[in-house]
Scaffold this motif. Sequence first.
Motif, PDB file in Angstrom:
ATOM      1  N   ILE A 114       0.938  -1.046  -0.094  1.00  0.00           N
ATOM      2  CA  ILE A 114      -0.052   0.231   0.055  1.00  0.00           C
ATOM      3  C   ILE A 114       1.028   1.190   0.036  1.00  0.00           C
ATOM      4  O   ILE A 114       2.032   1.209   0.460  1.00  0.00           O
ATOM      5  CB  ILE A 114      -0.886  -0.047   1.376  1.00  0.00           C
ATOM      6  CG1 ILE A 114      -1.597  -1.284   1.277  1.00  0.00           C
ATOM      7  CG2 ILE A 114      -1.634   1.262   1.062  1.00  0.00           C
ATOM      8  CD1 ILE A 114      -2.653  -1.581   0.084  1.00  0.00           C
ATOM      9  N   SER A 115       0.429   2.381  -0.819  1.00  0.00           N
ATOM     10  CA  SER A 115       1.485   3.524  -0.859  1.00  0.00           C
ATOM     11  C   SER A 115       1.316   4.348   0.301  1.00  0.00           C
ATOM     12  O   SER A 115       0.548   4.289   1.156  1.00  0.00           O
ATOM     13  CB  SER A 115       0.813   4.278  -2.074  1.00  0.00           C
ATOM     14  OG  SER A 115      -0.244   4.619  -1.790  1.00  0.00           O
TER      15      SER A 115
ATOM     16  N   PRO B  56      -6.962  -5.228  -1.619  1.00  0.00           N
ATOM     17  CA  PRO B  56      -7.333  -4.382  -1.014  1.00  0.00           C
ATOM     18  C   PRO B  56      -8.308  -3.262  -1.524  1.00  0.00           C
ATOM     19  O   PRO B  56      -8.358  -3.132  -2.736  1.00  0.00           O
ATOM     20  CB  PRO B  56      -5.893  -3.475  -0.876  1.00  0.00           C
ATOM     21  CG  PRO B  56      -4.729  -4.562  -1.096  1.00  0.00           C
ATOM     22  CD  PRO B  56      -5.431  -5.378  -2.087  1.00  0.00           C
ATOM     23  N   THR B  61      -5.703   1.690  -2.680  1.00  0.00           N
ATOM     24  CA  THR B  61      -4.973   1.696  -4.026  1.00  0.00           C
ATOM     25  C   THR B  61      -5.125   2.692  -4.773  1.00  0.00           C
ATOM     26  O   THR B  61      -4.254   3.013  -5.866  1.00  0.00           O
ATOM     27  CB  THR B  61      -5.179   0.368  -4.849  1.00  0.00           C
ATOM     28  OG1 THR B  61      -6.714   0.237  -5.078  1.00  0.00           O
ATOM     29  CG2 THR B  61      -4.844  -1.025  -4.044  1.00  0.00           C
ATOM     30  N   GLN B  62      -6.364   3.615  -4.905  1.00  0.00           N
ATOM     31  CA  GLN B  62      -6.483   4.992  -5.499  1.00  0.00           C
ATOM     32  C   GLN B  62      -6.523   5.922  -4.847  1.00  0.00           C
ATOM     33  O   GLN B  62      -7.617   6.456  -4.352  1.00  0.00           O
ATOM     34  CB  GLN B  62      -7.742   4.709  -6.388  1.00  0.00           C
ATOM     35  CG  GLN B  62      -7.534   3.496  -7.310  1.00  0.00           C
ATOM     36  CD  GLN B  62      -8.774   3.222  -7.875  1.00  0.00           C
ATOM     37  OE1 GLN B  62      -9.672   2.405  -7.449  1.00  0.00           O
ATOM     38  NE2 GLN B  62      -9.225   3.953  -9.010  1.00  0.00           N
TER      39      GLN B  62
END
Lengths: 206, 206, 206
Positions: A114-115, B56, B61-62
């Motif tokens: 995950i970022s 996820p 993720t966005q």
Amino acid sequence: MSVLYLLDLLGTFAFALSGALTAVKKEMDLFGVVVLALVTAIGGGTTRDILLGSTPVFILTQPVYLYVSLAGAVCTFLFYKTLFKINSIILIVDALGLGTFVCIGLSKALTAGISGPGAVMLGVITAVMGGIIRDVLSGQIPSVLTRDFYAVTCVAGGILYLFLWRQNMAADMLLLLTTGFIFTLRLLAIRYRWNFIKAPYSGPET
Amino acid sequence: MSVLYLLDLLGTFAFALSGALTAVKKEMDLFGVVVLALVTAIGGGTTRDILLGSTPVFILTQPVYLYVSLAGAVCTFLFYKTLFKINSIILIVDALGLGTFVCIGLSKALTAGISGPGAVMLGVITAVMGGIIRDVLSGQIPSVLTRDFYAVTCVAGGILYLFLWRQNMAADMLLLLTTGFIFTLRLLAIRYRWNFIKAPYSGPET
Amino acid sequence: MSVLYLLDLLGTFAFALSGALTAVKKEMDLFGVVVLALVTAIGGGTTRDILLGSTPVFILTQPVYLYVSLAGAVCTFLFYKTLFKINSIILIVDALGLGTFVCIGLSKALTAGISGPGAVMLGVITAVMGGIIRDVLSGQIPSVLTRDFYAVTCVAGGILYLFLWRQNMAADMLLLLTTGFIFTLRLLAIRYRWNFIKAPYSGPET
């Protein structure tokens, strides 16, 4: 490893006490005390696992957290009068747990790819969601949304963790610094009764 | 594609404003404003992803949806007085978002192989669950359950989407027609203060 | 198999009635009645599936539970006066459902390789989470946390199931004995107005 694990269990126990004490105050029965201890202690980590898709969630595969939470519930049921008296000690252990939970949440999120922003969010969720569920189940607006300086310490700590992690800091130092930072900030907030900023709204509910 | 994406972001922003304004009315602090903006804007899509097992979940993720929601929270915190005044404009954008969210929910469900009834349910959940969580966190019975004509427009739109999809209508037309239908129905409902039917119960709570 | 399936549908219907009746009492509209019927009837099983990672959750792949819940909602909307009068019959069917839901939850958990304590927890969640969500959505502290002898029968039944399962008892007998045990205990609890133990707290909310 073993220090993180110990801090994690200690934090779980403190969170369970906090949930169980709320249940006693609300005159719930022993089942209610157990449920509030459980959701407060493991609600954050469980929500994190669900959002990540890391299932079966940790509480189903690592029963030790279930036992620690149950122990917290039973202790509270038997000794709630004493616990009300030593509330400041519980708050200190709770602050340790807060720091640990943020670190564990971020660590799991970053490991899962995950970022940054999502990882910080998961760290904060790991730390505060249990208390939110506790308050909803006891018929209150979650205190973390209205007053205090509880969640902000987690957000700040989460950003610190992310920053240090991007510098490739060793895992141990990362954990030590972030937990220490959140712990210190939280104790200062309690000591000086800090509150987070509010919009100066006081009109009718339009 | 790009029109849907734009509508989606616009709807997310409007939903975030709605959540943040509720938080300001309830005198929450800035953290509470951010949390209510987030859960209102992304709670529906997140619940849909969890029920589908699409993890996820999208918000992790966005991050663009996270940023749009945060922007809504900050705007509200700074300019809530102005926003209260232009509430009717927010309601219009909210109605656009409502239509878009139903379509996205149904599209994801049907793509995942969910059959008709489940897909309509997921479309409705995508559109209304955020508002339900917002109301629960602010200590209110969810307004969508008690009054108004909000959810019914989603159910009707969802059934229309399913019907047209089974006629193999092209994705663009499908989206345009369904969103237009929900948008129109919702504006009519606001204009004429429609309410959905109730059982004429008025006795004591047996 | 077919007896379990029948009991499951019957329990789903009874739970849906319970949710829908709560919605009518709270003067919700028809959408609220449908939502409360649904969450009460399928909220427990859905939560279990989410925690296990068994997705898409059962309600999306087995629409029969959706139809049974909708039937319960519509029946309640039309005939709530009659249903209030035959409340004791609903309580009996509800008790059957309670036993069945605990068994299904444990069976799914053990099949998925979850160990004893987690499996009992999932059995109890399957049985009581729907009612908890129902109460939260209708603005009440969940009754299962504060009074009655509802959840305790599930915990006791879950432990019995686990014990018998470890003796390698045949699935049919296991189901029959556990459901019968929970059903009997629950009816006794209703008949004699049992409550679970509470801490004798009555002070101010410290």
